[in-house]
Design an enzyme around this catalytic site. Structure first.
Site, PDB file in Angstrom:
ATOM      1  N   CYS A   1     -32.333 -34.881  28.656  1.00 36.52           N
ATOM      2  CA  CYS A   1     -31.775 -35.077  27.287  1.00 36.52           C
ATOM      3  C   CYS A   1     -30.759 -33.817  26.991  1.00 36.52           C
ATOM      4  CB  CYS A   1     -32.787 -35.028  26.306  1.00 36.52           C
ATOM      5  SG  CYS A   1     -33.076 -36.941  25.739  1.00 36.52           S
ATOM      6  N   PHE A   2     -30.724 -32.920  28.236  1.00 38.24           N
ATOM      7  CA  PHE A   2     -29.805 -31.652  28.034  1.00 38.24           C
ATOM      8  C   PHE A   2     -30.015 -30.743  26.781  1.00 38.24           C
ATOM      9  CE2 PHE A   2     -27.854 -35.869  29.188  1.00 38.24           C
ATOM     10  CZ  PHE A   2     -27.828 -35.692  30.618  1.00 38.24           C
ATOM     11  N   CYS A   3     -31.443 -30.782  26.579  1.00 40.41           N
ATOM     12  CA  CYS A   3     -31.690 -29.738  25.567  1.00 40.41           C
ATOM     13  C   CYS A   3     -31.094 -30.351  24.205  1.00 40.41           C
ATOM     14  CB  CYS A   3     -31.534 -28.161  25.979  1.00 40.41           C
ATOM     15  SG  CYS A   3     -32.392 -27.915  27.194  1.00 40.41           S
ATOM     16  N   ASN A   4     -30.821 -31.149  24.005  1.00 44.15           N
ATOM     17  CA  ASN A   4     -30.126 -31.855  22.850  1.00 44.15           C
ATOM     18  C   ASN A   4     -30.743 -33.167  22.398  1.00 44.15           C
ATOM     19  OD1 ASN A   4     -28.299 -32.384  20.803  1.00 44.15           O
ATOM     20  ND2 ASN A   4     -26.583 -31.890  22.064  1.00 44.15           N
TER      21      ASN A   4
ATOM     22  N   ARG B   1     -26.975 -33.335  36.420  1.00 43.52           N
ATOM     23  CA  ARG B   1     -27.949 -33.081  35.309  1.00 43.52           C
ATOM     24  C   ARG B   1     -28.515 -34.303  34.812  1.00 43.52           C
ATOM     25  NH1 ARG B   1     -28.142 -28.533  30.481  1.00 43.52           N
ATOM     26  NH2 ARG B   1     -30.302 -28.974  29.822  1.00 43.52           N
TER      27      ARG B   1
END
Length: 564
Positions: free
Chosen positions: A109-112, A106
């Site tokens: 920004c990994f939803c963060n 993945r």
């Protein structure tokens, strides 16, 4: 309280059965925690100690822990890959290379975004600059001004094995470290011993499957140079003058071209059906979306999602051609009778709203009918359909990194990924061919290599990679602006004549271009003047303008030399 509609009672009922199955297969969550953390700890230990020959670290790991306690550290590793100079490689390029090795990562920004900003040491001003450069969540803009916009993450689950961890580490080592980088640290780390699994868990009597407790001895760790030993000791190496990566400096702009030979268009290709075979022409009309009928159609699966050669390499064996006089597209494939599709835009049939990865948003299309759907399904051996972009809802240009493109914001796109045109240079192909041939048993023909890069415009310029220094070009009466470089994916590994894959192609490109995978440049049409004919022809002269808006002029005499 936030439920919209009926409570999902079937999923709720299934929860207990799911936990029961996990308990039966694995021995419970505590076992899973031990197993996944052991894999993550092992991978972290090796990964954090990988060094280049000059002592530079191969990766930069982002973590709030030292991977010593599974109660506070989950089985994930977040990192960016570095080059020998300590510069970050974009996460999109790492993702492309990982896919060649059947590794799923993945990226982004990994939803963060808060953690991303903190670990990447980005200021609020940096975030604003990235947005102004066109970066949005989920896109492939992985570097802005050389700084990362996100990172790479690997995750382990209860089904992951020690072999999976070694496969990932092997991927990093083979793509980042040359044979001259003497010691590969994980070769000295023994395979973990495992706790015994209770006999009643019959599915996991093979202890390799679950709950390995990794035993890395102090002696073995001493064979791996510690991070503190080398973190401040390495210095970036001197650039190699003869390296292909230095063929075009990112800062120096040449004032003229070597030899003064004119640059001309040598080949023109369009791709009527996205991800299918090229249709080569000697001249072709230019429309408001690029070459007329280029990528107006695409093949979708039964869920309406766009199919590309990444999922179905046989698409390259589907050969469309356009007959402008008969107003038909003829599609051929080996073992199949030719089939025709009319060029007229039959907007009355538009009914399919398909969300695909073509341009990361909905594209309004209409279905081309059962006959061609059956033809394609028979040839590809899976249910699929042919759809065409509707003329009343053309895709707008993505907000990519289009710095300096004053007229690009409202330019219309067909079903392309990035821009209206893709241009490559034969001189760049020839230089790359030398590097690829050295790695392959059978050298590639130049024509085959050109087709792998799936360009619209092929030019013949004297110097390799000089196209990367252009800001604008004109071809006859047509004016183009350069959007940026094309970052290559695994499709170039597919032989466009046979559909066979060879991952060495992308790896060779990465190695030859300084661990980057850029090849070719994207172009956008500037508005056409009504008095000019919009025709692109082979043999037309190409007049480039440098990024600093200095037009490249050939030398006035053979004695004159380039100053840059």
């Amino acid at each position: 309280r936030f439920e919209d509609g009926t409570v999902s009672f079937l999923d709720i009922i299934a929860l207990k059965h799911g936990f029961d199955v996990l308990e039966k297969l694995t021995g419970g969550m505590e076992k899973i925690k031990q197993h996944t953390f052991a894999l993550a700890h092992y991978t972290y230990t090796v990964l954090s100690n990988l060094k280049y020959a000059n002592g530079a670290p191969v990766v930069r790991i982002y973590s709030d822990t030292d991977f010593s306690n599974p109660d506070v550290q989950g089985p994930i590793i977040n990192f960016n890959v570095l080059d020998e100079n300590g510069e970050v490689l974009g996460f999109s390029q790492v993702d492309n290379m990982a896919s060649l090795h059947n590794i799923h990562v993945r990226t982004g920004c990994f939803c963060n975004t808060g953690a991303c900003q903190m670990h990447l040491d980005m200021s609020n001003e940096d975030i604003q600059r990235n947005l102004q450069a066109g970066h949005v969540c989920g896109d492939n803009i992985d570097l802005v001004n050389g700084r990362p916009t996100g990172s790479v993450r690997i995750s382990f689950g209860y089904m992951s094995s020690f072999e999976d961890a070694q496969t990932f580490l092997n991927f990093i080592i083979t793509t980042r470290l040359s044979k001259l980088d003497a010691e590969i640290p994980f070769q000295s780390v023994t395979k973990p011993t495992t706790e015994s699994v209770p006999d009643d868990h019959v599915s996991f009597k093979n202890a390799d499957k679950l709950s390995p407790i990794l035993q890395i001895s102090d002696r073995e760790l001493r064979n791996i140079p510690s991070e503190t030993e080398t973190s401040g000791s390495w210095q970036p190496p001197e650039p190699e003058a003869e390296s292909i990566r230095a063929a075009v400096s990112e800062t120096a702009v040449p004032m003229c071209r070597k030899g003064g030979k004119p640059i001309t268009v040598t080949k023109i290709y369009l791709y009527p059906i996205k991800s299918c075979s090229a249709f080569e022409v000697t001249e072709w009309p230019v429309g408001n979306q690029g070459l007329l009928y280029d990528r107006n159609w695409m093949v979708v699966n039964q869920n309406g999602v766009c199919m590309t050669q990444k999922q179905e390499p046989m698409l390259c064996l589907v050969n469309p051609s356009i007959d402008l006089k008969q107003k038909m597209m003829v599609i051929q494939a080996e073992g199949m009778d030719p089939i025709s599709v009319p060029l007229e835009d039959n907007a009355g049939k538009e009914a399919v709203i398909c969300e695909s990865k073509v341009c990361s948003h909905r594209v309004k299309t209409y279905d081309c009918g059962e006959r061609i759907a059956g033809w394609l399904s028979t040839f590809l051996g899976r249910p699929c359909r042919l759809i065409r972009q509707s003329s009343d809802m053309k895709s707008k240009s993505h907000q990519k990194n289009t710095k300096g493109l004053s007229s690009a914001t409202n330019i219309s796109l067909s079903l392309v990924n990035e821009a209206q045109y893709l241009l490559i240079n034969v001189a760049s192909i020839l230089q790359l061919k030398e590097h690829i041939s050295a790695r392959l048993k059978e050298p590639l023909e130049i024509e085959e290599l050109i087709r792998r890069f799936r360009a619209n415009i092929v030019i013949s310029a004297p110097a390799s990679f000089e196209e990367e220094e252009w800001a604008e070009i004109s071809i006859g009466a047509l004016q183009f602006q350069v959007v940026g470089p094309c970052s290559r994916c695994q499709i170039i590994c597919i032989d466009q004549q046979s559909g066979e894959r060879n991952k060495e192609i992308l790896q060779s490109l990465s190695a030859a271009r300084g661990r980057k995978t850029n090849f070719g440049i994207y172009l956008m049409n500037q508005p056409l003047h009504s008095s000019f004919s919009g025709i692109l022809s082979i043999g037309s002269q190409v007049l480039p303008v440098l990024k600093e808006n200095t037009e490249i002029q050939p030398p006035t005499s053979s004695k004159e030399k380039c100053s840059g």
